[in-house]
Write an enzyme that holds these catalytic residues in place. Structure first.
Site, PDB file in Angstrom:
ATOM      1  N   ARG A 108      21.378  23.569 -23.584  1.00  0.00           N
ATOM      2  CA  ARG A 108      20.052  23.338 -23.022  1.00  0.00           C
ATOM      3  C   ARG A 108      19.867  21.890 -22.570  1.00  0.00           C
ATOM      4  O   ARG A 108      19.244  21.618 -21.541  1.00  0.00           O
ATOM      5  CB  ARG A 108      18.989  23.687 -24.057  1.00  0.00           C
ATOM      6  N   LYS A 141       6.510   6.777  -9.267  1.00  0.00           N
ATOM      7  CA  LYS A 141       5.904   7.928  -9.962  1.00  0.00           C
ATOM      8  C   LYS A 141       7.015   8.774 -10.582  1.00  0.00           C
ATOM      9  O   LYS A 141       7.407   9.818 -10.073  1.00  0.00           O
ATOM     10  CB  LYS A 141       5.054   8.742  -8.987  1.00  0.00           C
ATOM     11  N   LYS A 173      -1.885  -5.270  -3.020  1.00  0.00           N
ATOM     12  CA  LYS A 173      -2.912  -4.270  -2.723  1.00  0.00           C
ATOM     13  C   LYS A 173      -4.276  -4.948  -2.679  1.00  0.00           C
ATOM     14  O   LYS A 173      -4.381  -6.165  -2.837  1.00  0.00           O
ATOM     15  CB  LYS A 173      -2.860  -3.159  -3.763  1.00  0.00           C
ATOM     16  N   GLU A 202      -0.108  -3.954   1.594  1.00  0.00           N
ATOM     17  CA  GLU A 202      -0.788  -2.690   1.896  1.00  0.00           C
ATOM     18  C   GLU A 202      -2.117  -2.970   2.592  1.00  0.00           C
ATOM     19  O   GLU A 202      -2.903  -3.800   2.129  1.00  0.00           O
ATOM     20  CB  GLU A 202      -1.040  -1.915   0.601  1.00  0.00           C
ATOM     21  N   ASP A 223      -1.752   2.530   4.673  1.00  0.00           N
ATOM     22  CA  ASP A 223      -2.149   3.487   3.642  1.00  0.00           C
ATOM     23  C   ASP A 223      -3.270   4.406   4.123  1.00  0.00           C
ATOM     24  O   ASP A 223      -4.362   3.947   4.460  1.00  0.00           O
ATOM     25  CB  ASP A 223      -2.608   2.733   2.390  1.00  0.00           C
TER      26      ASP A 223
END
Length: 287
Positions: A108, A141, A173, A202, A223
């Site tokens: 597994r 992420k 940002k 950004e 963005d």
């Protein structure tokens, strides 16, 4: 087109997943495998073929030798394929030969690693193949501890790597700009403090574009721009600052990718590559 803003993750070594393998074993076998230990003897042997049950891109085989070593398994791994190879239903990836008990105990865990990383590689491959003139970028992420593995899987599938971590490249940002007082001040402050590092800026609207170009960052990130504003921004940057790279992000749909694919050398960052992953269907057939 370079497949990464900084040094891409083109390979992984045991140090990149040693702690994860240790954790997986502690999690799955805190006091052995009561089912296997009750039914099978240590003298029983087997051959187990690792094979694909659907189309995709293989990734994660480096984990297998580490898993064998950590479990002290009397098992030999005989690979047929390598990371990056294409898979189709029925493709044999390699085989394990030796202790049946050892194979059952690691089954597994090895599948979790290989299915997960192959799923990411397959995701990246589908998008990169469909839009070859775009730089398909990953994001941060990722699951904690899996960052380097996930980015390696993206690269293996044909995608590109954004920054590996917060230390590798600066990304300004709106809150950073607010603290500095202006876009130009923010870029200059970071550049003075880290002259050897790339800077990405950004922006979220055309009103910021002229100041962004004047600040001369390495990359301008558009963005959540509309299609029409994206086109205007790209044309303006390419005309006035051809040395600045362009990246698009936010709400990237298949339709948006088709629109962006008419431009050359545009980066598109997609959290989807790593945070919305289906395990690739890979099985271990034990005989």
């Amino acid at each position: 087109m370079t497949r990464g803003y900084t040094t891409p993750v083109t390979e992984i070594s045991e140090k990149d997943f040693d702690a994860l393998v240790t954790l997986a074993l502690e999690e799955d076998l805190p006091a052995g495998d009561i089912t296997t230990d009750s039914l099978f003897g240590s003298e029983e042997i087997c051959k187990a073929d690792l094979h694909a049950k659907e189309d995709g891109v293989l990734c994660g085989l480096a984990v297998l030798p580490c898993l064998i070593r950590k479990t002290k398994a009397k098992v030999t791994w005989k690979p047929v394929l390598v990371d990056g190879d294409s898979l189709s239903k029925g493709t044999i990836i390699g085989s394990l030969e030796g202790s049946l008990v050892s194979v059952l105990k690691m089954e597994r865990i090895l599948l979790n690693f290989i299915q997960y990383l192959s799923g990411i590689a397959t995701n990246a491959n589908k998008v990169a193949k469909e839009f070859p003139n775009l730089l398909i970028l990953d994001t941060r992420k990722t699951l904690p501890g899996y960052r380097k593995l996930a980015k390696y899987a993206v690269y293996t599938g044909g995608g590109a790597n954004h920054r590996l971590n917060l230390s590798e490249m600066a990304m300004l940002k709106d809150n950073h700009v607010a603290k500095a007082g202006s876009i130009q001040s923010a870029v200059q402050i970071v550049r003075n403090a880290n002259p050897e590092k790339k800077i990405e800026l950004e922006i979220d609207g055309l009103l910021q574009l002229d100041e962004a170009i004047a600040a001369n960052p390495d990359i301008i990130l558009l963005d959540n721009f509309s299609d029409s504003d994206t086109e205007k921004a790209i044309e303006t940057i390419k005309k006035n600052a051809p040395g600045i790279r362009i990246e698009c992000s936010g709400g990237i749909t298949p339709e948006k990718l088709k629109f962006l694919s008419k431009f050359q050398d545009i980066g598109v960052s997609m959290g989807y590559l790593t945070h919305t992953v289906k395990f690739l269907d890979i099985s271990l057939d034990i005989k």
